[in-house]
Every structure is written in C-alpha cells, then in structure tokens.
Design an enzyme around this catalytic site. Structure first.
Site, PDB file in Angstrom:
ATOM      1  N   THR A 184      -3.715   2.581   8.721  1.00 16.54           N
ATOM      2  CA  THR A 184      -4.320   2.499   7.386  1.00 16.54           C
ATOM      3  C   THR A 184      -5.742   1.948   7.463  1.00 16.54           C
ATOM      4  O   THR A 184      -6.047   1.109   8.321  1.00 16.54           O
ATOM      5  CB  THR A 184      -3.472   1.579   6.476  1.00 16.54           C
ATOM      6  OG1 THR A 184      -4.226   1.266   5.306  1.00 16.54           O
ATOM      7  CG2 THR A 184      -3.100   0.264   7.152  1.00 16.54           C
ATOM      8  N   ASP A 185      -6.585   2.375   6.531  1.00 18.95           N
ATOM      9  CA  ASP A 185      -7.951   1.836   6.475  1.00 18.95           C
ATOM     10  C   ASP A 185      -7.951   0.383   6.010  1.00 18.95           C
ATOM     11  O   ASP A 185      -8.967  -0.305   6.121  1.00 18.95           O
ATOM     12  CB  ASP A 185      -8.840   2.692   5.554  1.00 18.95           C
ATOM     13  CG  ASP A 185      -8.391   2.696   4.098  1.00 18.95           C
ATOM     14  OD1 ASP A 185      -7.267   2.244   3.798  1.00 18.95           O
ATOM     15  OD2 ASP A 185      -9.182   3.162   3.247  1.00 18.95           O
ATOM     16  N   GLU A 186      -6.797  -0.100   5.501  1.00 17.23           N
ATOM     17  CA  GLU A 186      -6.749  -1.480   4.993  1.00 17.23           C
ATOM     18  C   GLU A 186      -6.945  -2.502   6.110  1.00 17.23           C
ATOM     19  O   GLU A 186      -7.256  -3.663   5.842  1.00 17.23           O
ATOM     20  CB  GLU A 186      -5.433  -1.726   4.239  1.00 17.23           C
ATOM     21  CG  GLU A 186      -5.301  -0.758   3.067  1.00 17.23           C
ATOM     22  CD  GLU A 186      -4.151  -1.033   2.117  1.00 17.23           C
ATOM     23  OE1 GLU A 186      -3.684  -2.171   2.043  1.00 17.23           O
ATOM     24  OE2 GLU A 186      -3.729  -0.075   1.437  1.00 17.23           O
ATOM     25  N   TYR A 202       0.540  -7.075   4.773  1.00 16.02           N
ATOM     26  CA  TYR A 202       0.733  -5.662   5.153  1.00 16.02           C
ATOM     27  C   TYR A 202      -0.345  -5.211   6.134  1.00 16.02           C
ATOM     28  O   TYR A 202      -0.053  -4.714   7.224  1.00 16.02           O
ATOM     29  CB  TYR A 202       0.730  -4.763   3.905  1.00 16.02           C
ATOM     30  CG  TYR A 202       0.525  -3.288   4.209  1.00 16.02           C
ATOM     31  CD1 TYR A 202       1.487  -2.553   4.897  1.00 16.02           C
ATOM     32  CD2 TYR A 202      -0.651  -2.620   3.826  1.00 16.02           C
ATOM     33  CE1 TYR A 202       1.298  -1.199   5.192  1.00 16.02           C
ATOM     34  CE2 TYR A 202      -0.850  -1.279   4.112  1.00 16.02           C
ATOM     35  CZ  TYR A 202       0.126  -0.561   4.791  1.00 16.02           C
ATOM     36  OH  TYR A 202      -0.079   0.758   5.081  1.00 16.02           O
ATOM     37  N   LYS A 253      -0.212  -4.076  10.145  1.00 24.34           N
ATOM     38  CA  LYS A 253      -0.650  -2.758  10.617  1.00 24.34           C
ATOM     39  C   LYS A 253      -1.764  -2.916  11.672  1.00 24.34           C
ATOM     40  O   LYS A 253      -1.831  -2.153  12.630  1.00 24.34           O
ATOM     41  CB  LYS A 253      -1.132  -1.898   9.452  1.00 24.34           C
ATOM     42  CG  LYS A 253      -0.044  -1.478   8.474  1.00 24.34           C
ATOM     43  CD  LYS A 253       0.995  -0.533   9.077  1.00 24.34           C
ATOM     44  CE  LYS A 253       0.441   0.845   9.370  1.00 24.34           C
ATOM     45  NZ  LYS A 253       1.511   1.770   9.844  1.00 24.34           N
TER      46      LYS A 253
HETATM   47  P1  NAD Z   1       6.982   4.698   2.750  1.00 17.93           P
HETATM   48  O1  NAD Z   1       7.255   3.282   2.466  1.00 17.93           O
HETATM   49  O2  NAD Z   1       7.071   5.710   1.678  1.00 17.93           O
HETATM   50  O3  NAD Z   1       7.942   5.209   3.927  1.00 17.93           O
HETATM   51  C1  NAD Z   1       8.260   4.442   5.042  1.00 17.93           C
HETATM   52  C2  NAD Z   1       9.496   5.046   5.696  1.00 17.93           C
HETATM   53  O4  NAD Z   1       9.789   4.277   6.873  1.00 17.93           O
HETATM   54  C3  NAD Z   1      10.739   5.021   4.817  1.00 17.93           C
HETATM   55  O5  NAD Z   1      11.376   6.274   4.863  1.00 17.93           O
HETATM   56  C4  NAD Z   1      11.603   3.938   5.447  1.00 17.93           C
HETATM   57  O6  NAD Z   1      12.991   4.172   5.287  1.00 17.93           O
HETATM   58  C5  NAD Z   1      11.184   4.023   6.895  1.00 17.93           C
HETATM   59  N1  NAD Z   1      11.412   2.775   7.628  1.00 17.93           N
HETATM   60  C6  NAD Z   1      11.066   1.510   7.226  1.00 17.93           C
HETATM   61  N2  NAD Z   1      11.451   0.625   8.157  1.00 17.93           N
HETATM   62  C7  NAD Z   1      12.016   1.330   9.169  1.00 17.93           C
HETATM   63  C8  NAD Z   1      12.583   0.982  10.421  1.00 17.93           C
HETATM   64  N3  NAD Z   1      12.640  -0.297  10.818  1.00 17.93           N
HETATM   65  N4  NAD Z   1      13.063   1.964  11.214  1.00 17.93           N
HETATM   66  C9  NAD Z   1      13.009   3.255  10.820  1.00 17.93           C
HETATM   67  N5  NAD Z   1      12.502   3.642   9.637  1.00 17.93           N
HETATM   68  C10 NAD Z   1      11.999   2.695   8.825  1.00 17.93           C
HETATM   69  O7  NAD Z   1       5.538   4.708   3.421  1.00 17.93           O
HETATM   70  P2  NAD Z   1       4.391   5.816   3.384  1.00 17.93           P
HETATM   71  O8  NAD Z   1       3.527   5.573   2.217  1.00 17.93           O
HETATM   72  O9  NAD Z   1       4.993   7.156   3.588  1.00 17.93           O
HETATM   73  O10 NAD Z   1       3.579   5.401   4.681  1.00 17.93           O
HETATM   74  C11 NAD Z   1       3.919   5.940   5.949  1.00 17.93           C
HETATM   75  C12 NAD Z   1       2.980   5.360   6.989  1.00 17.93           C
HETATM   76  O11 NAD Z   1       1.635   5.682   6.659  1.00 17.93           O
HETATM   77  C13 NAD Z   1       3.034   3.844   7.076  1.00 17.93           C
HETATM   78  O12 NAD Z   1       2.940   3.486   8.443  1.00 17.93           O
HETATM   79  C14 NAD Z   1       1.823   3.371   6.310  1.00 17.93           C
HETATM   80  O13 NAD Z   1       1.352   2.143   6.795  1.00 17.93           O
HETATM   81  C15 NAD Z   1       0.856   4.504   6.591  1.00 17.93           C
HETATM   82  N6  NAD Z   1      -0.173   4.731   5.553  1.00 17.93           N
HETATM   83  C16 NAD Z   1       0.195   4.894   4.255  1.00 17.93           C
HETATM   84  C17 NAD Z   1      -0.783   5.156   3.290  1.00 17.93           C
HETATM   85  C18 NAD Z   1      -0.415   5.384   1.845  1.00 17.93           C
HETATM   86  O14 NAD Z   1      -1.320   5.542   1.015  1.00 17.93           O
HETATM   87  N7  NAD Z   1       0.843   5.444   1.471  1.00 17.93           N
HETATM   88  C19 NAD Z   1      -2.129   5.252   3.673  1.00 17.93           C
HETATM   89  C20 NAD Z   1      -2.461   5.073   5.027  1.00 17.93           C
HETATM   90  C21 NAD Z   1      -1.463   4.830   5.956  1.00 17.93           C
HETATM   91  P1  TYD Z   2      -1.266   0.414  -4.279  1.00 23.53           P
HETATM   92  O1  TYD Z   2      -0.855   1.764  -4.747  1.00 23.53           O
HETATM   93  O2  TYD Z   2      -0.246  -0.668  -4.178  1.00 23.53           O
HETATM   94  O3  TYD Z   2      -1.996   0.657  -2.878  1.00 23.53           O
HETATM   95  P2  TYD Z   2      -2.846  -0.385  -1.952  1.00 23.53           P
HETATM   96  O4  TYD Z   2      -2.636  -1.747  -2.457  1.00 23.53           O
HETATM   97  O5  TYD Z   2      -2.247  -0.180  -0.618  1.00 23.53           O
HETATM   98  O6  TYD Z   2      -4.260   0.068  -2.046  1.00 23.53           O
HETATM   99  O7  TYD Z   2      -2.429  -0.114  -5.205  1.00 23.53           O
HETATM  100  C1  TYD Z   2      -3.610   0.636  -5.411  1.00 23.53           C
HETATM  101  C2  TYD Z   2      -4.530  -0.184  -6.284  1.00 23.53           C
HETATM  102  O8  TYD Z   2      -3.955  -0.286  -7.600  1.00 23.53           O
HETATM  103  C3  TYD Z   2      -4.720  -1.610  -5.820  1.00 23.53           C
HETATM  104  O9  TYD Z   2      -6.071  -1.999  -6.094  1.00 23.53           O
HETATM  105  C4  TYD Z   2      -3.777  -2.426  -6.679  1.00 23.53           C
HETATM  106  C5  TYD Z   2      -3.748  -1.644  -7.964  1.00 23.53           C
HETATM  107  N1  TYD Z   2      -2.473  -1.696  -8.735  1.00 23.53           N
HETATM  108  C6  TYD Z   2      -2.490  -2.036 -10.085  1.00 23.53           C
HETATM  109  O10 TYD Z   2      -3.545  -2.325 -10.684  1.00 23.53           O
HETATM  110  N2  TYD Z   2      -1.299  -2.035 -10.760  1.00 23.53           N
HETATM  111  C7  TYD Z   2      -0.121  -1.727 -10.162  1.00 23.53           C
HETATM  112  O11 TYD Z   2       0.946  -1.770 -10.818  1.00 23.53           O
HETATM  113  C8  TYD Z   2      -0.126  -1.365  -8.765  1.00 23.53           C
HETATM  114  C9  TYD Z   2       1.141  -1.036  -8.055  1.00 23.53           C
HETATM  115  C10 TYD Z   2      -1.339  -1.367  -8.107  1.00 23.53           C
END
Ligand code: NAD
Ligand code: TYD
Length: 355
Positions: free
Chosen positions: A134-136, A162, A166
């Site tokens: 993640t870019d975070e 988080y 990561k």
């Molecule tokens: P998500 O929470 O929707 O899915 C995570 C999945 O991992 C779930 O299906 C969960 O059951 C599984 N999981 C959790 N713990 C586990 C374990 N110990 N063993 C096996 N499976 C396990 O997450 P997402 O949004 O799909 O993100 C997927 C990946 O991409 C993550 O690594 C996250 O850090 C990264 N990522 C997400 C975003 C975003 O915007 N959502 C952006 C950049 C990177």
């Molecule tokens: P989120 O979807 O949790 O992603 P991330 O924190 O990983 O960027 O949140 C996106 C942005 O929205 C973040 O600045 C927090 C804000 N946010 C709210 O204002 N209200 C909400 O209920 C949630 C879940 C997030």
C-alpha cells in the site's frame, strides 16, 4: 501452465484479481488460500464455482505446516500475497492482530516459498513472490503541496498500525530479495474501490448508508485526500508486474485521481439519489464525526515508473467507475446483508454508536 498461489483471494482485491485472471487466461491454475475472516467471502467467487482451474483452500497464511503442504501439493510458480488485515480503523483498535497477520503471515509465506523454490545452486528458477502493498507506508503528504507525490524512493514513514505492519512486511520481502536473491516484487497501490469491497471502507460504506438513508460519518473536516483507483486497474497492474516486472523492484500504482473525502461523499449522494430516483438521499445525511487518530492528510502517487517500464495506465475514469460501483451495490443488496451480518454488526455499533 502456470500455477498462482493467491492468498486473500476471497477478499475485495484478491477476489477481483482471481476473477480477472480466470477471465483473461485459459491456461492457468489458481490455488486460492484464504482464512475467511470477516473480510473474506466465498460468494465473491460464486461465478467461478466448479471451474477446475480454481482451487479454494481455507487456511491461514500463518500456518507454516499447512503452507508447506500446499506448496508441495501444487508447486506454485507465483505467490501473490493479498492476505492481510486491511482496515486502518480496526488497526487502531487492535494493532497486535495486524502485526500477526500482516507481518508474521508474510514472513511465514516467504520462508515456505524460499524453502520450496530454492535449488541446490541457490537459484530460484522463474518463480516470483509478489507482495501486494500500500502507498500508506510512505506516510502522509501535505495538502498545500499538491505537486508532491509518493515515489518508489520516498522513505517509508508509516503512521497507523495498519501501515506500520504493511511497511514491516515490505521490509521482510525486500530483505529476502537482498539476502537470498529471492525473486520478489513489491507493489504499492493507492485506495481501491469497486465490487466486493467490504462496506466498512469509505466508498462502499457511504453507498450503502446513503441507499438506506443512514448517516454518512465524515471524519474530521472531510478534507483528507485519497487517490482512488478502480480495482480492475489494480488487478491489471499486478498481472503486468508478475509477468514483466524487474526482479527486486517496487512499483507504485495509482490513478492520479486525488479527491477530498467530502467530494467523494457528495458525489455518492448525487449518484445514488439519481440511480434510485430518491429525493431523501441528500447532503443532510452527512454527519461530521470525531477525526480518526493520526489521520493521514493526503495520499498521492505519481505512477511514472510503472507507466514507463511496463506501459500500465489506469483505464477507468472515476466518474465511470463510481457509477459502475453504485450499480453493483444496488444489484447485490443480498451480498451486503450477508457480509454485514454477525461480527460486523457488533463492530459497526461500537465504532459509530453515539457519533
Ligand atoms: P480485504 O480485507 O478485503 O481482504 C483480505 C483477505 O485476506 C480476506 O479475504 C481475509 O479473509 C484474508 N485473510 C486475512 N487474514 C488472513 C490470514 N491470516 N490467512 C489467510 N487469509 C487471510 O483486503 P483488500 O482491500 O482486498 O486488500 C488486499 C491487499 O491489498 C492487502 O494486503 C492490502 O493491504 C492491500 N491494499 C489494499 C488497498 C485497498 O484500497 N483496499 C490498497 C492498497 C493495497
Ligand atoms: P478508508 O476507506 O478507511 O481507507 P484508508 O484509511 O485506508 O485510506 O478511508 C478513506 C478515507 O475516508 C480516510 O481519509 C478516512 C475517511 N473515512 C471517513 O471520513 N468516514 C468513514 O466512515 C470511513 C470508513 C473513512
């Protein structure tokens, strides 16, 4: 035929990736390993049920013996590690769970993959371990410097539990590359949105609350900026990094689509009201709530490297992607009620009660 060991493939991005790859390639086998936490849902994979190219295994990436057994049984060519705890708000409540899954889980996988892939001469053949990051991990950018972006060489400076977990995972992946010559790539993507996203993250939460005339909790002043990317564009980038990425490299993936949260919320209100022709969906639903602790102000990626090296670019404009996403949640109301029953309800009540 290549075998992909996809972890977290029942979650949001992982399931989109599995569906994307199955659609794109015939000659492929995906071993999908997911612990099915609250965020993982087999319904996400319903459309490929019975397809012999996809093997689902419910397992935890921290379970070394199980991972070894699966590596022996399926001899994967690639690992794509999506499995993680992914929600910042939850990480503020229970950081230790994030350290455990995101750090220990990744190190366990690295360890098992290295042991399985390493040849007597120390080579790893044409294998690859791709860490979905993640870019975070780069921290936060100032609002008043809109021309500064995260680049691959931006120092890591995570703020939330988080992003700290990561970043630690990324460092272990890098260390395996540097120390053992283990074949790795790390991708660092901005915020994703699209189908199958658990409705605790900003976009699906706001869509579902708006459709049910529930309050829309905006943290702080609503001016925090995120760079939104349609999930399919992320999946395409991962596929390109797997097949063409230079070993050991980090690739940032972002949409150049930076928007303040309040813009996103107002856009969702407008589009939802129009989609269901409902005059009760208005900005009156917005409630400004207490800010998130340590809330990062702005994320922004300059995706120059992945564009120049691999020819990747985001294809779905935000205006198109958000309408598609709202449509998907409208057509999948059952999915939403299924995934939000049980544990999520308690969590939701705890997080938002009294705000
Ligand atoms: P998500 O929470 O929707 O899915 C995570 C999945 O991992 C779930 O299906 C969960 O059951 C599984 N999981 C959790 N713990 C586990 C374990 N110990 N063993 C096996 N499976 C396990 O997450 P997402 O949004 O799909 O993100 C997927 C990946 O991409 C993550 O690594 C996250 O850090 C990264 N990522 C997400 C975003 C975003 O915007 N959502 C952006 C950049 C990177
Ligand atoms: P989120 O979807 O949790 O992603 P991330 O924190 O990983 O960027 O949140 C996106 C942005 O929205 C973040 O600045 C927090 C804000 N946010 C709210 O204002 N209200 C909400 O209920 C949630 C879940 C997030």
């Amino acid at each position: 035929m290549k075998t992909y060991f996809v972890t977290g493939g029942a979650g949001f991005i992982g399931s989109n990736f599995v569906l994307y790859m199955m659609e794109k390639y015939d000659d492929i086998r995906i071993v999908n390993v997911d612990a099915l936490t609250y965020a993982g849902n087999l319904e996400n994979l319903q459309s490929i049920e019975g397809d012999r190219r996809h093997i689902f295994v419910q397992a935890d990436i921290r379970d070394k013996a199980k991972m070894e057994e699966l590596f022996l049984a399926y001899q994967p060519d690639y690992v794509v590690n999506f499995a993680a705890e992914s929600h910042v708000d939850r990480s503020i409540e229970t950081p230790e769970v994030f350290a455990d899954t995101n750090v220990i889980g990744t190190v366990t996988l690295l360890n098992v993959a290295k042991a399985a892939w390493e040849k007597p001469d120390g080579n790893f053949g044409k294998r690859k371990f791709l860490q979905v990051g993640t870019d975070e991990v780069y921290g936060s950018l100032p609002l008043d410097e809109p021309d500064t972006f995260f680049r691959e060489d931006t120092p890591l400076n995570p703020h939330s539990p988080y992003s700290a977990s990561k970043a630690a995972a990324d460092m272990f992946v890098k260390a395996y590359g540097d120390t053992y010559g283990f074949p790795v790539n790390i991708t660092r993507c901005s915020n994703n949105y699209g189908p199958f996203q658990f409705p605790e993250k900003l976009i699906p939460l706001m869509i579902n609350n708006a459709l049910h005339h529930k309050g829309l909790p905006v943290y702080g002043d609503g001016l925090n900026v995120r760079d939104w990317l349609y999930v399919e564009d992320h999946c395409k980038a991962i596929d390109m990094v797997l097949s063409q990425g230079r070993l050991g490299e980090v690739y940032n993936i972002g949409g150049h689509n930076e928007r303040p949260n309040i813009f996103i919320v107002k856009k969702i209100i407008e589009e939802c009201a129009q989609a269901v022709d409902d005059i009760r969906i208005t900005e009156d639903l917005i409630t400004y709530v207490e800010d998130r602790k340590g809330h990062d102000r702005r994320y922004g990626i300059a995706p120059d490297k992945i564009k120049a090296d691999l020819g990747w670019y985001p294809e779905t404009a935000f205006e198109v992607g958000i309408v598609k996403t709202i449509q998907w949640y409208l057509e999948n109301a059952d999915w939403v009620s299924n995934v939000t029953s049980g544990a999520y309800q308690d969590y939701y009540a705890k997080m938002y009660e009294g705000r």
